[in-house]
Design an enzyme around this catalytic site. Sequence first.
Site, PDB file in Angstrom:
ATOM      1  N   GLU A 108      87.290 -59.106 -33.853  1.00 34.25           N
ATOM      2  CA  GLU A 108      88.122 -60.265 -33.638  1.00 34.25           C
ATOM      3  C   GLU A 108      88.636 -60.295 -32.158  1.00 34.25           C
ATOM      4  O   GLU A 108      89.105 -61.223 -31.726  1.00 34.25           O
ATOM      5  CB  GLU A 108      89.397 -60.463 -34.694  1.00 34.25           C
ATOM      6  CG  GLU A 108      89.146 -60.549 -36.316  1.00 34.25           C
ATOM      7  CD  GLU A 108      89.997 -60.407 -36.920  1.00 34.25           C
ATOM      8  OE1 GLU A 108      91.265 -60.275 -36.433  1.00 34.25           O
ATOM      9  OE2 GLU A 108      90.139 -60.431 -38.354  1.00 34.25           O
ATOM     10  N   ASP A 121      91.121 -41.109 -38.342  1.00 36.66           N
ATOM     11  CA  ASP A 121      91.420 -39.752 -38.748  1.00 36.66           C
ATOM     12  C   ASP A 121      90.696 -39.621 -40.151  1.00 36.66           C
ATOM     13  O   ASP A 121      90.953 -40.516 -41.130  1.00 36.66           O
ATOM     14  CB  ASP A 121      92.870 -39.466 -39.022  1.00 36.66           C
ATOM     15  CG  ASP A 121      93.357 -38.210 -39.225  1.00 36.66           C
ATOM     16  OD1 ASP A 121      92.961 -37.109 -38.315  1.00 36.66           O
ATOM     17  OD2 ASP A 121      93.899 -37.856 -40.341  1.00 36.66           O
TER      18      ASP A 121
HETATM   19  C1  GLC Z   1      92.529 -34.523 -38.859  1.00 33.82           C
HETATM   20  C2  GLC Z   1      93.364 -34.204 -37.908  1.00 33.82           C
HETATM   21  C3  GLC Z   1      93.934 -32.925 -38.183  1.00 33.82           C
HETATM   22  C4  GLC Z   1      94.777 -33.115 -39.050  1.00 33.82           C
HETATM   23  C5  GLC Z   1      94.251 -33.676 -40.456  1.00 33.82           C
HETATM   24  C6  GLC Z   1      95.245 -34.574 -41.539  1.00 33.82           C
HETATM   25  O1  GLC Z   1      91.565 -33.543 -39.232  1.00 33.82           O
HETATM   26  O2  GLC Z   1      92.662 -34.029 -36.667  1.00 33.82           O
HETATM   27  O3  GLC Z   1      94.625 -32.479 -37.090  1.00 33.82           O
HETATM   28  O4  GLC Z   1      95.661 -32.191 -39.649  1.00 33.82           O
HETATM   29  O5  GLC Z   1      93.210 -34.647 -40.183  1.00 33.82           O
HETATM   30  O6  GLC Z   1      95.722 -35.613 -41.071  1.00 33.82           O
END
Ligand code: GLC
Length: 548
Positions: free
Chosen positions: A262, A209
């Site tokens: 790993e 993310d």
């Molecule tokens: C990413 C996720 C989104 C979230 C953001 C903050 O973009 O896909 O849904 O709100 O990160 O974590």
Amino acid sequence: MFLNSEWWRSAVIYQIYPRSFADGNGDGIGDLQGITGRLDSLAALGIDAVWFSPFFRSPQKDAGYDVSDYKDIDPLFGSLEDFDVMLAKATSLGIKVIVDLVPNHSSDQHALFQAALRAEPNSAERDMYMFREGKGHRGELAPNNWESVFGGPAWTRIEEPNGELGQWYLHIFDSSQPDFNWENENVRLEFDSVLRFWLDRGVAGFRIDVAHGMVKAEGLPDVDQNLSTMTGAEAENAPPHPFWGQDGIHEINRRFRKVLDEYQDRAMCAEAWLPTIDKMAKWVRPDEYHQTFNFSYLGTPWDKEKLQAVVNESLDGFGAVGAPSTWVLSNHDVIRHATRMGYAEVPKQGDGIGPDYPQPDEAKGQLISRAATAFMLGLPGSAYIYQGEELGLPEHTTIESKYRQDPTFFRTNGERVGRDGCRVPIPWKADEPAFGFNQTGESWLPQPESYVRYARSTQEGLAGSTLELYKRLLKVRKDFDMGNGELIWAPEHAGANSLGYTNNGILVLANFTGSAITMPPGELMATTQQNLLVEEVLEHDQVVWIKL
Ligand code: GLC
């Protein structure tokens, strides 16, 4: 042809948004038991792997992207045992499991942030996050002018342990999502251990993310212009942004990669909203990510020239570093493509569509999104499908304010309605409570009436339905190993308004606008145009797959 161990080069990966896939305990929020009970339907769809949006312990301020314990499942979704059961079932069905890692920030309820709040300024605890003194005589002004992606300032001032107003902490997203300090080796060590925890448990990899936000420019300089978007820039040649796409991140990418290496056959995909494919390609050099989401493709409208250009750029750009391209049209942050494709212009990413916005042309959206999908699924590389798109599910565009959950809605006083419209629980059965999402009829977001027409039960086995189209496309894609194939444009089969390419003996032919075209001879393998017979004509906004 690549080794099977490089499964990620050609995989079709299905995104499950756990709150909205299937609800086992009937509380209105999806969960792991619900998911396990429905995995058969994904095997029948013909996907290779599932990526789960976060189900970790979380106060759910940003639907789970605010993690308070990276090594546990939130009770809302079940337990680690439920996860193991789900993983075993998926494995038995030949489906790999990818989990979502959120390293840019944690929840403010994470033990490390709570410890930082209790500690003194300049302590080791504070240094795990981005604490700074404020500006102004008494530190009453935020340290810089950065704004949160969800709207409002990206800084919040805290009360120090002595009860006085004190330092500020950075949060690129909601104030409940403090950013980690990735310059700190202890943060890196913490995440090495999180990666290993899930790898040891048997996951096939990670979707990472906000991967492009983890390093901030030294000195945290002001931004020229706050756009509150995930790229922070509109122009392709915009100057480097102080919190998006900083060069220092490549070192972190390599560190993650070393941990994955790993283990055998694991892969990671970056959520990195970078303005150009050239920049994206740097992220998938051999010692960095395996894949990165192709957001340039996602943002490309149904337009012959633009599509051809983005496919060329993707195959060239990623190919130059030996990486596969990914292809994606929908996810939990954007307006579903079945709705997006019905508009000439859509609100910017993350803003969503509310009841006051011009309402979509449903038929046009269906027509073009089916064609766009059929065009995409023939391409070599790895493709992403967001839950519900195999049903042609539209965005819910008339959710009333009282049901809104996305922090964007609250941080902009409703000005940007946010992303709830693509996150509504999906319909399984046309005539059951909550359309079969559960047995009780509860649903954390209201489902629109139109779901009757889109429910899986309505489409299953129905010739020409979107669900059967997806199944067919995925089957042919697999039978002809198109994920590992090679794209060759086929202008000899296309006219002024159409575009064709071959991939491992299959011609994918798309007619964009205007008059119908005659199809070349061959065996019809798949079609978006209902009741199409060979040697007939292909109408506009339709796609066929023909075995030459
Ligand atoms: C990413 C996720 C989104 C979230 C953001 C903050 O973009 O896909 O849904 O709100 O990160 O974590």
